[in-house]
Design a protein around this motif. Sequence first.
Motif, PDB file in Angstrom:
ATOM      1  N   THR A  57       1.516   5.862   3.536  1.00 33.20           N
ATOM      2  CA  THR A  57       0.188   5.297   3.796  1.00 33.20           C
ATOM      3  C   THR A  57      -0.231   4.367   2.654  1.00 33.20           C
ATOM      4  O   THR A  57      -0.782   3.287   2.892  1.00 33.20           O
ATOM      5  CB  THR A  57      -0.845   6.439   3.941  1.00 33.20           C
ATOM      6  OG1 THR A  57      -0.346   7.379   4.880  1.00 33.20           O
ATOM      7  CG2 THR A  57      -2.187   5.897   4.408  1.00 33.20           C
ATOM      8  N   LEU A  58       0.072   4.776   1.416  1.00 30.48           N
ATOM      9  CA  LEU A  58      -0.288   3.945   0.259  1.00 30.48           C
ATOM     10  C   LEU A  58       0.470   2.616   0.298  1.00 30.48           C
ATOM     11  O   LEU A  58      -0.078   1.565  -0.055  1.00 30.48           O
ATOM     12  CB  LEU A  58      -0.021   4.693  -1.059  1.00 30.48           C
ATOM     13  CG  LEU A  58      -0.967   5.874  -1.335  1.00 30.48           C
ATOM     14  CD1 LEU A  58      -0.518   6.660  -2.562  1.00 30.48           C
ATOM     15  CD2 LEU A  58      -2.407   5.380  -1.550  1.00 30.48           C
ATOM     16  N   THR A  72       1.392   1.078   3.033  1.00 29.46           N
ATOM     17  CA  THR A  72       0.732   0.290   4.077  1.00 29.46           C
ATOM     18  C   THR A  72      -0.553  -0.343   3.542  1.00 29.46           C
ATOM     19  O   THR A  72      -0.818  -1.527   3.774  1.00 29.46           O
ATOM     20  CB  THR A  72       0.426   1.189   5.299  1.00 29.46           C
ATOM     21  OG1 THR A  72       1.654   1.717   5.782  1.00 29.46           O
ATOM     22  CG2 THR A  72      -0.274   0.401   6.398  1.00 29.46           C
ATOM     23  N   ILE A  73      -1.329   0.450   2.806  1.00 32.41           N
ATOM     24  CA  ILE A  73      -2.582  -0.077   2.243  1.00 32.41           C
ATOM     25  C   ILE A  73      -2.289  -1.239   1.287  1.00 32.41           C
ATOM     26  O   ILE A  73      -3.044  -2.207   1.214  1.00 32.41           O
ATOM     27  CB  ILE A  73      -3.364   1.052   1.514  1.00 32.41           C
ATOM     28  CG1 ILE A  73      -3.851   2.074   2.543  1.00 32.41           C
ATOM     29  CG2 ILE A  73      -4.542   0.497   0.719  1.00 32.41           C
ATOM     30  CD1 ILE A  73      -4.512   3.298   1.950  1.00 32.41           C
ATOM     31  N   CYS A  74      -1.155  -1.162   0.579  1.00 30.04           N
ATOM     32  CA  CYS A  74      -0.780  -2.231  -0.353  1.00 30.04           C
ATOM     33  C   CYS A  74      -0.180  -3.443   0.363  1.00 30.04           C
ATOM     34  O   CYS A  74       0.279  -4.383  -0.287  1.00 30.04           O
ATOM     35  CB  CYS A  74       0.215  -1.707  -1.397  1.00 30.04           C
ATOM     36  SG  CYS A  74      -0.500  -0.494  -2.503  1.00 30.04           S
ATOM     37  N   ASN A 103      -1.900   1.939  11.772  1.00 33.04           N
ATOM     38  CA  ASN A 103      -3.293   1.953  11.325  1.00 33.04           C
ATOM     39  C   ASN A 103      -3.488   3.081  10.308  1.00 33.04           C
ATOM     40  O   ASN A 103      -3.573   4.250  10.668  1.00 33.04           O
ATOM     41  CB  ASN A 103      -4.201   2.144  12.545  1.00 33.04           C
ATOM     42  CG  ASN A 103      -5.663   2.154  12.149  1.00 33.04           C
ATOM     43  OD1 ASN A 103      -6.011   1.839  11.002  1.00 33.04           O
ATOM     44  ND2 ASN A 103      -6.517   2.520  13.082  1.00 33.04           N
ATOM     45  N   TRP A 104      -3.558   2.708   9.037  1.00 30.08           N
ATOM     46  CA  TRP A 104      -3.608   3.730   7.987  1.00 30.08           C
ATOM     47  C   TRP A 104      -4.853   4.596   8.065  1.00 30.08           C
ATOM     48  O   TRP A 104      -4.891   5.708   7.521  1.00 30.08           O
ATOM     49  CB  TRP A 104      -3.470   3.095   6.600  1.00 30.08           C
ATOM     50  CG  TRP A 104      -4.607   2.211   6.179  1.00 30.08           C
ATOM     51  CD1 TRP A 104      -4.695   0.869   6.339  1.00 30.08           C
ATOM     52  CD2 TRP A 104      -5.818   2.617   5.525  1.00 30.08           C
ATOM     53  NE1 TRP A 104      -5.874   0.403   5.838  1.00 30.08           N
ATOM     54  CE2 TRP A 104      -6.591   1.449   5.323  1.00 30.08           C
ATOM     55  CE3 TRP A 104      -6.316   3.841   5.079  1.00 30.08           C
ATOM     56  CZ2 TRP A 104      -7.841   1.480   4.710  1.00 30.08           C
ATOM     57  CZ3 TRP A 104      -7.571   3.874   4.461  1.00 30.08           C
ATOM     58  CH2 TRP A 104      -8.317   2.708   4.280  1.00 30.08           C
ATOM     59  N   LYS A 105      -5.874   4.123   8.770  1.00 27.29           N
ATOM     60  CA  LYS A 105      -7.108   4.926   8.850  1.00 27.29           C
ATOM     61  C   LYS A 105      -6.888   6.250   9.588  1.00 27.29           C
ATOM     62  O   LYS A 105      -7.640   7.209   9.400  1.00 27.29           O
ATOM     63  CB  LYS A 105      -8.210   4.107   9.511  1.00 27.29           C
ATOM     64  CG  LYS A 105      -8.654   2.995   8.562  1.00 27.29           C
ATOM     65  CD  LYS A 105      -9.940   2.324   8.970  1.00 27.29           C
ATOM     66  CE  LYS A 105     -10.352   1.358   7.876  1.00 27.29           C
ATOM     67  NZ  LYS A 105     -10.792   0.072   8.400  1.00 27.29           N
ATOM     68  N   LYS A 163      -6.430   8.840   7.006  1.00 30.47           N
ATOM     69  CA  LYS A 163      -7.487   8.987   5.996  1.00 30.47           C
ATOM     70  C   LYS A 163      -7.664  10.462   5.595  1.00 30.47           C
ATOM     71  O   LYS A 163      -7.865  10.781   4.423  1.00 30.47           O
ATOM     72  CB  LYS A 163      -8.804   8.430   6.546  1.00 30.47           C
ATOM     73  CG  LYS A 163      -9.719   7.865   5.474  1.00 30.47           C
ATOM     74  CD  LYS A 163     -11.017   7.365   6.084  1.00 30.47           C
ATOM     75  CE  LYS A 163     -12.132   8.347   5.777  1.00 30.47           C
ATOM     76  NZ  LYS A 163     -13.375   8.053   6.462  1.00 30.47           N
TER      77      LYS A 163
END
Lengths: 137, 182
Positions: free
Chosen positions: B39-40, B42-44, B56-58, B61
């Motif tokens: 997930t991290l 993907t956020i990066c 969708n990383w959300k 969450k």
Amino acid sequence: MKSLSYLAIGILFGITMLKSEAASWFRIYEMFQFQSFHMYGIIGVSVVLGVLITALIKKYKIKAFDGSSIEFNDKDYSIKRYLFGGILFGLGWALSGACPGPMFTLAGAGFLPILIVIVFAVFGTYLYGVLKDKLPH
Amino acid sequence: MELIYGPWPWYIGGIMIAIVMFLLLMMGKTFGVSSNLRTLCTICGAGNKSDFFKFNWKTQKWNLLVITGAAIGGFIATNFLSTDMSIALNPATVENLDSLGFENAGASYLPAELFQFTSIKSIVLLALGGLLVGFGTRYAGGCTSGHAISGLSNLQLPSLIAVIGFFIGGLTMIHLLFPLIF
């Protein structure tokens, strides 16, 4: 409210990792030297209870807090990915003394050099994502 | 009070981990920490480089909140729930480590010889350890929580293979590679 629940579960987990010493590099080394029962006891008790909890949830079709049914997904069968991936993980676990959960616990506890491990663990995951199709699974 | 402030015995640790797994199941989720590393990524913005990170990383969450909690828990346990952070290691372990160059093993929570910013060797070793953990855990599809706890609890053969792999890797590192590294 749900967010707070996840945070609270995480806090419980973090306190447990630190206080049970499962987040200590020394305990991991000692475990791989078979010189203490400590880590085997922690993992053993959690797995025995986990097997019971999982079996009871399935048998009595226990519902989640929100009333939905609890799903257990079977993992796809293969040997290569679990064995090769597992060996690489084990090499890193023994060297850094930290698996993904305790890494964050140690960062919160103020052991700042663990941030190097976290950054490179994220980078390692990135490398896997890029090389995935070229690896035997 | 010694029950809380002293180190927790193995059975308390085991019971608490099972409770954490149970609570996450009751929330309709699964106990598995290493997914957060993906997930991290993907956020990066790693989704630009590989479809593996396109999601969708959300939806993850909740799991990021769990590791945020794990960090807060580490802070609370160290600052408010501990009087002494030393580890009561087997004297044989202390002796082994001494011969590798680790002095007073167990006197602190982590070995100062490895966890420091002032030695290039330590930084390289920590980076390598992290790299192997991050790469290996995603390759294997889980770490200690996802395979050893959740997977074995659900009697998954793949998880048993992964755990055997964890031990082959760990034993190789400590028995064959440590004498060469340290």
